[in-house]
Enzyme design. Sequence first.
Site, PDB file in Angstrom:
ATOM      1  N   SER A 141      48.184  28.929  27.116  1.00 45.97           N
ATOM      2  CA  SER A 141      49.204  29.576  27.165  1.00 45.97           C
ATOM      3  C   SER A 141      49.157  30.720  26.282  1.00 45.97           C
ATOM      4  O   SER A 141      48.225  31.367  26.315  1.00 45.97           O
ATOM      5  CB  SER A 141      50.560  28.780  26.829  1.00 45.97           C
ATOM      6  OG  SER A 141      51.643  29.294  27.119  1.00 45.97           O
ATOM      7  N   TYR A 155      54.730  38.794  31.522  1.00 44.79           N
ATOM      8  CA  TYR A 155      53.834  37.932  30.853  1.00 44.79           C
ATOM      9  C   TYR A 155      54.400  36.638  30.602  1.00 44.79           C
ATOM     10  O   TYR A 155      54.119  35.500  30.653  1.00 44.79           O
ATOM     11  CB  TYR A 155      53.239  38.524  29.967  1.00 44.79           C
ATOM     12  CG  TYR A 155      51.992  37.691  29.181  1.00 44.79           C
ATOM     13  CD1 TYR A 155      50.850  37.569  29.775  1.00 44.79           C
ATOM     14  CD2 TYR A 155      52.098  37.722  27.715  1.00 44.79           C
ATOM     15  CE1 TYR A 155      49.965  36.844  29.329  1.00 44.79           C
ATOM     16  CE2 TYR A 155      51.166  36.836  27.128  1.00 44.79           C
ATOM     17  CZ  TYR A 155      50.044  36.505  27.809  1.00 44.79           C
ATOM     18  OH  TYR A 155      48.989  35.616  27.270  1.00 44.79           O
ATOM     19  N   LYS A 159      53.950  32.230  31.030  1.00 46.99           N
ATOM     20  CA  LYS A 159      53.172  31.402  29.743  1.00 46.99           C
ATOM     21  C   LYS A 159      54.326  30.329  29.664  1.00 46.99           C
ATOM     22  O   LYS A 159      54.029  29.120  29.446  1.00 46.99           O
ATOM     23  CB  LYS A 159      53.029  32.079  28.932  1.00 46.99           C
ATOM     24  CG  LYS A 159      51.898  32.949  28.952  1.00 46.99           C
ATOM     25  CD  LYS A 159      50.630  32.306  29.310  1.00 46.99           C
ATOM     26  CE  LYS A 159      49.299  33.462  29.447  1.00 46.99           C
ATOM     27  NZ  LYS A 159      47.949  32.515  29.968  1.00 46.99           N
TER      28      LYS A 159
HETATM   29  N1  LIG Z   1      43.889  37.822  24.052  1.00 49.44           N
HETATM   30  C1  LIG Z   1      44.890  37.550  23.297  1.00 49.44           C
HETATM   31  O1  LIG Z   1      45.575  38.208  22.419  1.00 49.44           O
HETATM   32  C2  LIG Z   1      45.762  36.476  23.791  1.00 49.44           C
HETATM   33  C3  LIG Z   1      46.766  35.710  23.140  1.00 49.44           C
HETATM   34  C4  LIG Z   1      47.298  34.482  23.900  1.00 49.44           C
HETATM   35  C5  LIG Z   1      46.848  33.952  24.887  1.00 49.44           C
HETATM   36  N2  LIG Z   1      45.839  34.658  25.614  1.00 49.44           N
HETATM   37  C6  LIG Z   1      45.447  33.982  26.786  1.00 49.44           C
HETATM   38  O2  LIG Z   1      44.257  33.539  26.786  1.00 49.44           O
HETATM   39  C7  LIG Z   1      43.660  33.354  28.078  1.00 49.44           C
HETATM   40  C8  LIG Z   1      42.393  34.062  28.111  1.00 49.44           C
HETATM   41  O3  LIG Z   1      42.643  35.561  27.475  1.00 49.44           O
HETATM   42  P1  LIG Z   1      41.352  36.590  26.919  1.00 49.44           P
HETATM   43  O4  LIG Z   1      41.995  37.211  26.054  1.00 49.44           O
HETATM   44  O5  LIG Z   1      40.116  35.867  26.705  1.00 49.44           O
HETATM   45  O6  LIG Z   1      41.071  37.487  28.114  1.00 49.44           O
HETATM   46  P2  LIG Z   1      39.700  38.188  28.750  1.00 49.44           P
HETATM   47  O7  LIG Z   1      38.843  38.365  27.843  1.00 49.44           O
HETATM   48  O8  LIG Z   1      40.234  39.336  29.476  1.00 49.44           O
HETATM   49  O9  LIG Z   1      39.278  37.163  29.719  1.00 49.44           O
HETATM   50  C9  LIG Z   1      39.931  36.661  30.895  1.00 49.44           C
HETATM   51  C10 LIG Z   1      39.184  35.782  31.851  1.00 49.44           C
HETATM   52  O10 LIG Z   1      40.020  35.624  33.041  1.00 49.44           O
HETATM   53  C11 LIG Z   1      39.360  35.940  34.199  1.00 49.44           C
HETATM   54  N3  LIG Z   1      40.214  36.192  35.219  1.00 49.44           N
HETATM   55  C12 LIG Z   1      41.232  37.184  34.980  1.00 49.44           C
HETATM   56  N4  LIG Z   1      41.899  37.097  36.486  1.00 49.44           N
HETATM   57  C13 LIG Z   1      41.438  36.242  37.088  1.00 49.44           C
HETATM   58  C14 LIG Z   1      41.452  35.785  38.274  1.00 49.44           C
HETATM   59  N5  LIG Z   1      42.492  36.054  39.269  1.00 49.44           N
HETATM   60  N6  LIG Z   1      40.980  34.664  38.840  1.00 49.44           N
HETATM   61  C15 LIG Z   1      39.725  34.035  38.150  1.00 49.44           C
HETATM   62  N7  LIG Z   1      39.464  34.787  36.889  1.00 49.44           N
HETATM   63  C16 LIG Z   1      40.319  35.686  36.476  1.00 49.44           C
HETATM   64  C17 LIG Z   1      38.498  37.105  33.779  1.00 49.44           C
HETATM   65  O11 LIG Z   1      37.293  37.399  34.393  1.00 49.44           O
HETATM   66  P3  LIG Z   1      37.254  38.148  36.111  1.00 49.44           P
HETATM   67  O12 LIG Z   1      38.062  39.344  35.796  1.00 49.44           O
HETATM   68  O13 LIG Z   1      35.869  38.621  36.382  1.00 49.44           O
HETATM   69  O14 LIG Z   1      37.940  37.514  36.819  1.00 49.44           O
HETATM   70  C18 LIG Z   1      38.037  36.552  32.459  1.00 49.44           C
HETATM   71  O15 LIG Z   1      36.743  35.621  32.622  1.00 49.44           O
HETATM   72  C19 LIG Z   1      44.566  34.446  28.810  1.00 49.44           C
HETATM   73  O16 LIG Z   1      45.264  33.276  29.636  1.00 49.44           O
HETATM   74  C20 LIG Z   1      45.384  34.885  28.229  1.00 49.44           C
HETATM   75  O17 LIG Z   1      46.645  35.033  28.745  1.00 49.44           O
HETATM   76  C21 LIG Z   1      45.278  35.543  25.038  1.00 49.44           C
END
Ligand SMILES: NC(=O)c1ccc[n+]([C@@H]2O[C@H](COP(=O)([O-])OP(=O)(O)OC[C@H]3O[C@@H](n4cnc5c(N)ncnc54)[C@H](OP(=O)(O)O)[C@@H]3O)[C@@H](O)[C@H]2O)c1
Length: 273
Positions: A141, A155, A159
Amino acid sequence: MRDQHVLITGGSSGIGLALACQAAAAGARVSLIARDPGKLATAASQVRADAPAAPEIFTAPADVADEAALVAAIRAAEAANGPVDVLITSAGVARPGHFAEIPVSVFEHTMAVNYFGTLYAVKAVTPSMCARGRGKIVMISSGAGLVGLFGYTAYAPSKFALRGFAESLRGELKPAGVTVSIVYPPDTDTPQLAEENLTKPQETKALTAAGGLWTAEAVARATLEGVRRGRFAVTPGVQLTALAWLHSLIAPVLRWSFDRTTAQVRQRSVTPR
Ligand SMILES: NC(=O)c1ccc[n+]([C@@H]2O[C@H](COP(=O)([O-])OP(=O)(O)OC[C@H]3O[C@@H](n4cnc5c(N)ncnc54)[C@H](OP(=O)(O)O)[C@@H]3O)[C@@H](O)[C@H]2O)c1
């Protein structure tokens, strides 16, 4: 994690990729699902480089918002690596901005990927987990799943939805021996955060700064440690832990503090230097 099949949606980047590297290093059979086959191949190479002794990494391209495609990818992963022991749903999107400027299609897409993309994966693996009497579901989340924030009208609801889902599902799956965890990461240095920062209002940046900036590796470590200890809510860092424990109790104070911070940001943006 040794000899367990760990399937990670969104495993080609950021937090999902860091989880894949650490799970593989711990001896897991890892499967990655995301949309872009090129990014998946690069991610698999990185996991292999980080964990040379790990078993082969299975990858399958699929959009998690497309249930049929996602289920087909999960079945292919099961054929390669056996039944899923640990499902981690990390695939997610975030498009911050002012409510008035975000089209409805973004709200729909965010819910389709973040909430339904998780739901479809959980639906696909739980019958087998329940039949075997064991398994772990781990949903990623966000701090924005605990408290709504200026700029996150698309967003945060997606979540929050995961939180309602995880809290409801936990008690249902417990008697079957399947655990549910939900992770609330703070701001994490990933491609998604860089993308978010392109449209993130200054007010949102000021509000989220309190949680600090984490590395994907540190969030992954906290996640796997929390799951290992059987935690339901996994909250990397002091701020997110306090938020998870106290958010309802301190909501009036938080609203006051958030309004004060956003007013200060606005004041700065209208005051000539
Ligand atoms: N970064 C932050 O600050 C943060 C904070 C809190 C929570 N989160 C959560 O943590 C999780 C991971 O985020 P991250 O920051 O690691 O992002 P990231 O580096 O952009 O990675 C996102 C991943 O999800 C895949 N993805 C996106 N849309 C998709 C779809 N429709 N179908 C299948 N795969 C999909 C992307 O690959 P493709 O684009 O090739 O599909 C990639 O592998 C997310 O749920 C995000 O909301 C992130």
